[in-house]
Write an enzyme that holds these catalytic residues in place. Structure first.
Site, PDB file in Angstrom:
ATOM      1  N   ASN A 151       0.171  -1.025  -1.872  1.00 22.87           N
ATOM      2  CA  ASN A 151      -0.769  -2.025  -2.372  1.00 22.87           C
ATOM      3  C   ASN A 151      -0.123  -3.376  -2.645  1.00 22.87           C
ATOM      4  O   ASN A 151      -0.796  -4.400  -2.653  1.00 22.87           O
ATOM      5  CB  ASN A 151      -1.463  -1.526  -3.642  1.00 22.87           C
ATOM      6  CG  ASN A 151      -0.486  -0.960  -4.655  1.00 22.87           C
ATOM      7  OD1 ASN A 151       0.249  -0.026  -4.361  1.00 22.87           O
ATOM      8  ND2 ASN A 151      -0.478  -1.511  -5.854  1.00 22.87           N
ATOM      9  N   SER A 199     -11.116   4.290  -2.006  1.00 23.64           N
ATOM     10  CA  SER A 199     -11.807   3.671  -3.136  1.00 23.64           C
ATOM     11  C   SER A 199     -12.718   2.570  -2.617  1.00 23.64           C
ATOM     12  O   SER A 199     -12.256   1.660  -1.914  1.00 23.64           O
ATOM     13  CB  SER A 199     -10.790   3.103  -4.130  1.00 23.64           C
ATOM     14  OG  SER A 199     -11.434   2.557  -5.258  1.00 23.64           O
ATOM     15  N   CYS A 320      -3.405  -3.174 -11.404  1.00 20.01           N
ATOM     16  CA  CYS A 320      -3.353  -2.099 -12.385  1.00 20.01           C
ATOM     17  C   CYS A 320      -2.161  -2.246 -13.323  1.00 20.01           C
ATOM     18  O   CYS A 320      -2.049  -1.528 -14.304  1.00 20.01           O
ATOM     19  CB  CYS A 320      -3.304  -0.745 -11.677  1.00 20.01           C
ATOM     20  SG  CYS A 320      -4.749  -0.421 -10.651  1.00 20.01           S
TER      21      CYS A 320
END
Length: 391
Positions: A151, A199, A320
């Site tokens: 990511n 997701s 995150c």
């Protein structure tokens, strides 16, 4: 002042087609999908249509798709589900040190509970070595979990090659596909994975919905206990509107691969015009929308703020982990120093970005880097020289 979004790896805007489907479902399809009356059956139909759409996109059967609340739950269901179902006194897991926290922290919790976890570090190019996985495998290994694309760097992992090893060893293989699934073509049969997480909010669906592919024959211990929803793999009244939105999003036709030209334009423009810039990770195996660039002598967070003030949203790492003072665990695992990791910025593009926006962002980066180095001369001394690629 207009603002332009270059942080799609954190989340993406809800696509117009998805928004229409979502609002229609929330207004008109409000039955419980477990009810046998007309309203319940309408909800069930919407749910199963979405399941078929996701299965088609991933190249599997609809019975192998479990709807979840997002990528974190999908990852946790895969990791905890396989390990707990195996019920071994000392589970043996293999994962990498560059995984998303949803996998890292799940494995860390299992390690605290007594499991043996092998943490594989990547090379400086950001890729896990297949040979390292081979050496770590042993009779009785419970699970291997390696992500599809990172990511932060966008670097693609050798998933098919790892899957070939795990198949030969009869070890379940989970792949966190959150940065790939729904964006690029994925066929879980061709990859050879046993579990694959996606997701919705990464590719045009709303937050709060995701899915886990569970290959037929893989047994899971459920995280939630309640009704017999999702074939006993995920208890709880189904999020019909969210699932429908996910099904619509995976069916959208957009050439994510075409973003590679825009990404390369952005990357080359920055490398040519800003001295002391280096791409983190290999440029040969990446998703087409992501570039992670290190700016020597510049704090990444300062660059993010400076660009935001100029109307451009980028990131200094995983959303995150925002607010954390620690440097990126991914970049540290690749061998960067803490200072180098803190000097890195992630640019991640999406369907709405244009050539004009990219060119404007290049100008903003050039001006911001010059300003930040000017006001921090002691940091820059002797540090700004050349540009290139790391790994």
């Amino acid at each position: 002042m207009q603002h332009f979004y270059f942080d799609h790896n954190a989340t993406s805007p809800v696509a117009p087609e998805v928004l229409r489907d979502l609002t229609d479902a929330m207004a008109a399809v409000y039955g419980n999908a477990s009810s046998i009356h007309h309203f319940g059956q309408a909800a069930k139909q919407r749910l199963e249509t979405a399941r078929r759409a996701v299965a088609t996109r991933l190249g599997c059967t609809d019975r192998e798709i479990v709807f979840t609340s997002g990528g974190t739950e999908a990852d946790n269901l895969a990791v905890f589900g396989v390990v707990r179902k195996a019920a071994r006194p000392t589970p043996h897991l293999i994962t990498s040190t560059i995984e998303h926290p949803a996998v890292l922290n799940a494995c860390a919790q299992l390690e605290r509970d007594g499991a043996e976890v092998v943490w594989l570090a990547p090379g400086s190019d950001g890729r896990v070595r297949v040979e390292d996985v081979r050496r770590a495998l042993r009779p009785g290994t419970t699970l291997v979990s390696v992500m599809h694309a990172n990511n932060e760097t966008g670097v693609l992992q050798p998933v098919a090659e790892i899957a070939a090893l795990t198949r030969q060893a009869s070890v379940p293989f989970h792949c966190d596909g959150v940065q790939v699934g729904g964006r690029l073509p994925v066929n879980v049969r061709e990859l050879g994975v046993d579990l694959y997480s996606i997701s919705g909010h990464k590719f045009g669906a709303p937050k709060g919905v995701g899915a886990l592919f569970v290959r037929k024959g893989i047994d899971l211990s459920a995280l939630f206990h309640g009704g017999h929803h999702e074939r006993d793999r995920r208890a709880g009244t189904e999020n019909v509107a969210g699932a429908g939105a996910l099904g619509t999003a995976v069916s959208l036709e957009f050439d994510w691969g075409g973003l590679g030209e825009l990404r390369d334009r952005l990357e080359s423009g920055i490398l040519k015009r800003v001295p002391g810039t280096i791409v983190n990770g290999t440029v040969d195996f990446r998703v087409p929308n992501t570039s992670n660039i290190r700016f020597e002598g510049v704090e990444g967070e300062a660059m993010v703020i400076a660009l935001d003030l100029r109307g451009y949203a980028v990131s200094s790492g995983s959303a995150c982990s925002s607010g954390a003072v620690e440097p990126s665990h991914v970049l540290l695992a690749m061998g960067l120093t803490a200072e180098e990791a803190r000097s890195s910025v992630r640019f991640s593009l999406g369907p709405e970005n244009t050539v004009e926006q990219v060119d404007g962002l290049i100008e903003a980066v050039v001006a911001s880097a010059a300003h930040l180095r000017r006001i921090s001369p002691t940091v820059v001394t002797g540090a700004v020289s050349g540009s290139g690629v790391n790994g």
